[in-house]
Each structure stands twice: as structure tokens, then as C-alpha cells.
Scaffold this active site. Structure first.
Site, PDB file in Angstrom:
ATOM      1  N   CYS A  90      85.297  70.697  69.216  1.00  0.00           N
ATOM      2  CA  CYS A  90      86.466  69.829  69.062  1.00  0.00           C
ATOM      3  C   CYS A  90      87.596  70.152  70.030  1.00  0.00           C
ATOM      4  O   CYS A  90      88.474  69.319  70.250  1.00  0.00           O
ATOM      5  CB  CYS A  90      86.994  69.906  67.630  1.00  0.00           C
ATOM      6  SG  CYS A  90      85.784  69.447  66.391  1.00  0.00           S
ATOM      7  N   HIS A 360      89.130  60.912  65.643  1.00  0.00           N
ATOM      8  CA  HIS A 360      88.855  62.210  66.262  1.00  0.00           C
ATOM      9  C   HIS A 360      87.529  62.179  67.010  1.00  0.00           C
ATOM     10  O   HIS A 360      86.519  62.672  66.521  1.00  0.00           O
ATOM     11  CB  HIS A 360      88.852  63.288  65.165  1.00  0.00           C
ATOM     12  CG  HIS A 360      88.450  64.648  65.600  1.00  0.00           C
ATOM     13  ND1 HIS A 360      88.612  65.132  66.884  1.00  0.00           N
ATOM     14  CD2 HIS A 360      87.867  65.666  64.899  1.00  0.00           C
ATOM     15  CE1 HIS A 360      88.162  66.368  66.951  1.00  0.00           C
ATOM     16  NE2 HIS A 360      87.691  66.717  65.767  1.00  0.00           N
ATOM     17  N   CYS A 390      91.178  73.298  64.698  1.00  0.00           N
ATOM     18  CA  CYS A 390      90.020  74.078  64.284  1.00  0.00           C
ATOM     19  C   CYS A 390      88.833  73.639  65.136  1.00  0.00           C
ATOM     20  O   CYS A 390      88.813  72.534  65.670  1.00  0.00           O
ATOM     21  CB  CYS A 390      89.731  73.885  62.802  1.00  0.00           C
ATOM     22  SG  CYS A 390      89.437  72.184  62.288  1.00  0.00           S
TER      23      CYS A 390
END
Length: 404
Positions: A90, A360, A390
């Protein structure tokens, strides 16, 4: 020593995976489109003098394989510009900016493209002779333990303390449930945070904030997409609170308080301050510091805490020196406790809404957050911003920007 500055930022709208506005785009084509948009904002920069095109992708493979970063430079006719593809899940396109930042600080270049992409719509799913199961069997026991824990609703305990391997392949939703159970989080506060994200995003759509950072995309049929698919108008706590848990029968993570699956791409141009001055460019922000950290994969949602502390330490700052904070909203269950541990005031946190609302796309999000932070610092007339997230596999990453 030169400073690293951002002189341009661009992002596509964020589409819903499989059914949204960008589902027909290949990731390399979408990346090329947005890199070109970022370059178009700085015509004084000769693209052929760029030292490297660094592209982040959370899950490279299939259409996102074969060193997509290099493919993008060739697609754009920049044969002399090298390209590479980076994954840190991510935070992939925070990592790409970090690499540009470090190269400039080391005196090994003056201009870099830092970009990120993810097109979940185009993922290859399943297993076959061509898509093998790549999981290391040494983690099979950990996987079975995760299944048992999910079915039984146990409070998370660190497997390392029992001499066991953590589940490095654990589903992200299960990690959010682990954080929620270990922290005793009430679903009510998570749903309230999710409603806040949607409502703030709706407000900023109305006043034009989000449109300022989005580069419209023209589809094959001529349709122009100029807004994110995700934000929903009029979201209420009453509606979200009725949603069933997704990952555990007695869990707190629902489709309403976590991010959706998405498609999108974003890019920033990172340059030395001396090169920017030479070209007559006004930087948007200075990159102050970055931080990266690790923790158990099974509670990866708490990654922003240590990563942010490291970035703050490198900068010689405290959280009180930060005006605006963007903690990526993978799950409300990780944003809420991360903000609490960092001492972030909600009045400064994700004040335009976040990924629960806008989406996202994994590899894109780091660069998208940079574009949003630049937009937000200017819109709200603030000086310093912290971006943190995270990261799957048990990591956290953070970046601090100072508006110029």
C-alpha cells in the site's frame, strides 16, 4: 546539500474495481496518462533529462508485470529515461518518492518521476498452471490459525510469543479485526469515523476541493470521468450501523467502515531545489523526512505509529509541529487507534475525507495522498503535513511535507 522538492502532482479519478469508471484501463496505459499529466504542469522541464521514472504498484503481475515503470517511459517516447517498478504494497508510491528524495540528497540526480498505480479490475485471480499458488508452505500453520481465530472470535495474541510464525499472507480485513479485538474497539466509533469520512468528502466535493487535484480521464467511448466513483452523498450512521460484518461473524469491520477495491494512478515530480530554481519553477513543497517500520503482519494496521515517530524524529519534530495529518483509511479500525497512539487531534486528521470515501488503489495511494496533502495545505493555508499508512505484510510508512 540540495533539498528535494515536489514541483508537480497529478492523479486520475479513482474508479470502483470491476464495475467502475476505469475498469477498462490497463495499468501501464493509466500510468502513462497520469505521468504525462504531471509533466504537462511543468513545461520548463525537458522530460528527456529526467534521471529515473520510479513506479509503485502494490501487486505487480499480469498486465502490471514486466517492469511496468520502464514500459511507461517507452510508451511516452522517453526512451532515454530509465524506469523501474517498486512494490511495498500500500505504500509503494511513498517508497518511490522516498527513493527520489534519497537520490537527490545523495547528489545522484536532479529530477525524478514518482508514480503509483493499481487496477484491481485487471487483476488475475485464482490458481492455474499459469497462476500458481506462490505462498510459502511454512506459513500454512499460521493460515489455519487465522481461520480458527476468525471463526472463534478470539482476542489476538502475538504468535511470536508462542514460538510460532505470524501469518504473513493474512487477509487485510482479518488484521483489522485483530487490531480491533486487541484494542477493545467499539464498532460505534468505527462507524462514526466512516460516516465522518464520507460526509467530509461530500462537503469538499461541493466546494471544489477534490476537483483541483483530479485530472479528468477520457474513456474509449468519449465519456469524460472527472470525479471519484466512491464518495456517497448523505451517508448516515443509522445506515452504516445496519451493515453486517464482512470478515468475522461477531466482527466490527464492515463494507461501510473500510475502503473499497479500486483502480487509479497518480504521479508527482520530485526535483532538487537547485534544478527547480534553474528552471524558474516554484516548488509546491519540500520533502522533510520519511520513515518506515515493521511489526507483526497480523496487526499491520498499527504500522503508521512507529513509522510516523521515525519520520518525526528524522525531521527533529513532534506531532505538535504538524498542521495536517493523512492516515490512509484502509480500515477505520486501524486509523482510530493509530491516531490515538500518535496523539493526533481529529480536527487535523483526514479533514477532507479519506480512502473510506474516495478509495484506495493500493500502489496509487501513496502518490494520491501526496497530491491530496499538497492540495490540502494550500486550500487550508497550512504549512506542514504528515502522510502515513499501514502496509500489508506488517509495515508502516510515513512522509512529512513542508509547503513552500
Amino acid at each position: 546539500m540540495p533539498e528535494a522538492v515536489i514541483v508537480s502532482a497529478a492523479r486520475t479519478p479513482i474508479g470502483r474495481a470491476n464495475k467502475g469508471s476505469l475498469k477498462e484501463f490497463r495499468p501501464d496505459d493509466l500510468s502513462a496518462l497520469i505521468v504525462q499529466a504531471a509533466l504537462d504542469k511543468v513545461p520548463a522541464l525537458d522530460p528527456n533529462t529526467i534521471d529515473d521514472l520510479i513506479l509503485g504498484c502494490g501487486l505487480p503481475g499480469g498486465e502490471a508485470g514486466n517492469n511496468m515503470g520502464r514500459n511507461v517511459s517507452v510508451l511516452l517516447g522517453l526512451d532515454d529515461v530509465p524506469g523501474t517498478t517498486i512494490t511495498r504494497y500500500c505504500s509503494s508510491s511513498v517508497q518511490t518518492t522516498r527513493m527520489a528524495f534519497h537520490a537527490i540528497k545523495a547528489g545522484e540526480g536532479d529530477a525524478f518521476i514518482s508514480a503509483g498505480v493499481e487496477t484491481v479490475s485487471r487483476f488475475q485471480f485464482g490458481t492455474s498452471d499459469h497462476i500458481p499458488n506462490t505462498h510459502n508452505p511454512k506459513f500454512d500453520e499460521a493460515k489455519e490459525r487465522t481461520k480458527a481465530s476468525a471463526a472463534g472470535g478470539q482476542v489476538w495474541t502475538d504468535p511470536r510469543g508462542q514460538g510460532l510464525l505470524p501469518d504473513v499472507y493474512i487477509a487485510m480485513g482479518q488484521t483489522a479485526e485483530n487490531v480491533a479485538s486487541s484494542r477493545g474497539l467499539d464498532r460505534k466509533v468505527l462507524d462514526e469515523f466512516a460516516v465522518r469520512s464520507q460526509n467530509l468528502a461530500e462537503e469538499r466535493i461541493k466546494d471544489g476541493f477534490w476537483a483541483r487535484e483530479i485530472t479528468p480521464v477520457t474513456l474509449a467511448d468519449g465519456t469524460v470521468v472527472s470525479a471519484d466513483d466512491g464518495p456517497r452523498a448523505g451517508v448516515t450512521y443509522d445506515a452504516i450501523s445496519k451493515l453486517d460484518p464482512v470478515f468475522r461473524p461477531d466482527g466490527v469491520v464492515t463494507a461501510g467502515n473500510c475502503c473499497p477495491l479500486n483502480d487509479g494512478a497518480a504521479a508527482v515530480i520530485v526535483m532538487s531545489d537547485t534544478k527547480a530554481a534553474e528552471l524558474g519553477l516554484t516548488p509546491l513543497a519540500r520533502i522533510v523526512s520519511t520513515g518506515v517500520s515493521g511489526l507483526s503482519p497480523e496487526i499491520m494496521g498499527m504500522g503508521p505509529v512507529e513509522a510516523s515517530r521515525r519520520a518525526l524524529k528524522h525531521a527533529g519534530m513532534t506531532i505538535d509541529d504538524i498542521d495536517l495529518v493523512e492516515i490512509n483509511e484502509a480500515f477505520a479500525a486501524q486509523v482510530v487507534p493509530s491516531a490515538e497512539d500518535l496523539g493526533v487531534d481529529w480536527d487535523n486528521l483526514n479533514i477532507n475525507g479519506g480512502s473510506i470515501a474516495v478509495g484506495h488503489p493500493f500502489g496509487m495511494t501513496g502518490a494520491r495522498l501526496q497530491a491530496t496533502m499538497l492540495n490540502s495545505l494550500d486550500w487550508h493555508d497550512k504549512s506542514t503535513g504528515l502522510i502515513t499508512m499501514c502496509v500489508g505484510g506488517g509495515m508502516g510508512m510515513a512522509l512529512i511535507l513542508e509547503r513552500i
